[in-house]
Design an enzyme around this catalytic site. Structure first.
Site, PDB file in Angstrom:
ATOM      1  N   ARG A  98     -25.829  14.983   6.552  1.00 26.64           N
ATOM      2  CA  ARG A  98     -24.498  14.395   6.268  1.00 26.64           C
ATOM      3  C   ARG A  98     -24.695  12.898   6.022  1.00 26.64           C
ATOM      4  NH1 ARG A  98     -19.432  16.185   9.759  1.00 26.64           N
ATOM      5  NH2 ARG A  98     -18.355  15.448   7.898  1.00 26.64           N
ATOM      6  N   ASP A 248     -16.982   6.514  12.093  1.00 25.15           N
ATOM      7  CA  ASP A 248     -18.271   7.087  11.674  1.00 25.15           C
ATOM      8  C   ASP A 248     -19.272   6.000  11.300  1.00 25.15           C
ATOM      9  OD1 ASP A 248     -16.225   9.349  11.246  1.00 25.15           O
ATOM     10  OD2 ASP A 248     -18.201  10.287  11.280  1.00 25.15           O
TER      11      ASP A 248
HETATM   12  O1  MRU Z   1     -16.098  15.289   9.645  1.00 23.48           O
HETATM   13  P1  MRU Z   1     -16.183  15.053  11.130  1.00 23.48           P
HETATM   14  O2  MRU Z   1     -15.367  15.999  11.929  1.00 23.48           O
HETATM   15  O3  MRU Z   1     -17.607  14.941  11.610  1.00 23.48           O
HETATM   16  O4  MRU Z   1     -15.536  13.621  11.292  1.00 23.48           O
HETATM   17  C1  MRU Z   1     -15.409  13.073  12.576  1.00 23.48           C
HETATM   18  C2  MRU Z   1     -14.644  11.807  12.595  1.00 23.48           C
HETATM   19  O5  MRU Z   1     -14.244  11.272  11.587  1.00 23.48           O
HETATM   20  C3  MRU Z   1     -14.476  11.160  13.929  1.00 23.48           C
HETATM   21  O6  MRU Z   1     -13.278  10.437  13.975  1.00 23.48           O
HETATM   22  C4  MRU Z   1     -15.638  10.184  14.161  1.00 23.48           C
HETATM   23  O7  MRU Z   1     -16.855  10.838  13.944  1.00 23.48           O
HETATM   24  C5  MRU Z   1     -15.626   9.628  15.523  1.00 23.48           C
HETATM   25  S1  MRU Z   1     -16.061  10.858  16.703  1.00 23.48           S
HETATM   26  C6  MRU Z   1     -16.293  10.167  18.192  1.00 23.48           C
END
Ligand code: MRU
Length: 359
Positions: A98, A248
């Site tokens: 990712r 992220d």
């Molecule tokens: O696509 P995802 O579910 O991995 O995205 C997660 C998010 O955007 C969260 O808000 C972020 O990773 C913070 S998690 C502590």
């Protein structure tokens, strides 16, 4: 006192390392089914990250760290002569799983540094395993501390009971434990400061309705689910004091990449005089990138939008599905990390935070 309550409140986990294997709770199946699967290879963990069986920036990084241990175990069992060379393909595969959450690359870099020491050691696996376990434990510890800092920030701003809004899932499921934004919300509820959590569905993958709702309801925290597009209406009613989200990737100037929809929430929040708190461990801060414009934004299959589960709902149209957006630093009121809080983030304040000087 609040910490004891916090520890007692924690009920779910995203992953576990036991018997030299990684176990992941398959988040695609929640909340209908709690299915744990054992992983023995880095390739399978990379696929699990790509398919979002494990998701959330810190949890992705932790899973990747253990995947490196799994790969090293296999190479050592196969008696490879050059472990770092053999692991290169595994590092590459994991790094490609990712693109947006920097915790993945941060954790792989930690494992790479550890590998340099490990190969000079009698038992390299022990060192690699200890490093991955430390990444897991440090993340959980950071979350417990940021939860307390975020709670203090909320109390200092408004000591009365309040409603908050959150987006995506930032709880125990997304991290090494307790959660980032959801950790603050959990601590604030336990401390009597939160009377209702407004949970955005978080289209299209529904991290809010499937995962955040499951965590909150499981702990008896008063919460209401709403469609993402009702955020302005809810804010206009004047009850919501904070939008509390995770991240992220946070760049050197304080820009924040988070789940798609976060940027529009921040714009709405500023208009309605609602504050925005971003909660993240410092492993989410990428000082190599000067601004959010440089963050790679993941685009996922249009199928996620066109169908719900197996059921196609959209007309015969193509879909555009970017799954993160960037909130500019000037729309963020505070970034809370285990290193401290940065109010009205700027490049200078982020530099001070990361260099460990007091703000
Ligand atoms: O696509 P995802 O579910 O991995 O995205 C997660 C998010 O955007 C969260 O808000 C972020 O990773 C913070 S998690 C502590």
């Amino acid at each position: 006192m609040i910490r004891d309550q916090m520890l007692a409140a924690e009920k779910v986990k995203a992953l576990e390392w036991r018997d030299s294997a990684l176990y992941l709770l398959d988040q695609r199946l929640l909340p209908q089914q709690e299915f744990w699967q054992r992983y023995d290879s880095a390739a399978d963990v990379a696929l699990a990250i790509r398919e979002m069986r494990v998701r959330g920036a810190p949890a992705i990084g932790i899973a990747a760290a253990f995947a490196v241990v799994l790969a090293a175990q296999q190479h050592i069992a196969n008696q490879v002569t050059n472990l770092p060379l053999a692991l290169e393909a595994d590092f590459k595969l994991l790094a490609e799983s990712r693109p947006t959450a920097v915790n993945l690359f941060w954790a792989l870099e930690k494992m790479r540094s550890c590998l340099k020491l490990a190969v000079q050691h009698q038992q390299p696996l022990q060192l690699l395993e200890a490093q991955a376990v430390a990444i897991l434990n440090d993340d959980r510890e950071a979350n417990l501390y940021t939860a307390e800092l975020g709670l203090q920030m909320m109390r200092a701003t408004n000591p009365t009971q309040q409603h908050v809004m959150t987006h995506c899932n930032t709880g125990a499921l997304a991290t090494g434990g307790f959660g980032t934004a959801l950790g603050v919300i959990r601590a604030a509820y336990l401390d009597g400061l939160v009377s209702c959590v407004h949970v955005n569905e978080t289209r299209p993958w529904l991290q809010g309705s499937r995962l955040t709702a499951w965590e909150l309801v499981g702990e008896g925290i008063p919460s209401l689910l709403n469609v993402d597009s009702s955020a302005a209406h809810l804010m206009a009613q004047g009850k919501i004091t904070w939008v509390i989200v995770g991240a992220d990737r946070i760049t050197a100037n304080g820009d924040v990449a988070n789940k798609i929809g976060t940027y529009q929430l921040a714009v709405l929040a500023r208009y309605h005089n609602v504050k925005v708190m971003v909660v993240a461990p410092s492993s989410t801060i990428d000082m190599q990138l000067s601004s959010g414009r440089q963050i790679p934004i993941e685009e996922r299959a249009g199928e996620e939008i066109l169908s719900v589960g197996e059921q196609r709902i959209a007309a015969e149209i193509a879909a555009f599905n970017p799954v993160f957006d960037v909130t500019p630093a000037h729309l963020v009121d505070v970034i809370v990390t285990e290193r401290g809080c940065v109010e009205q983030p700027t490049a200078e304040k982020m530099r001070v935070l990361m260099q460990g000087e007091s703000l």
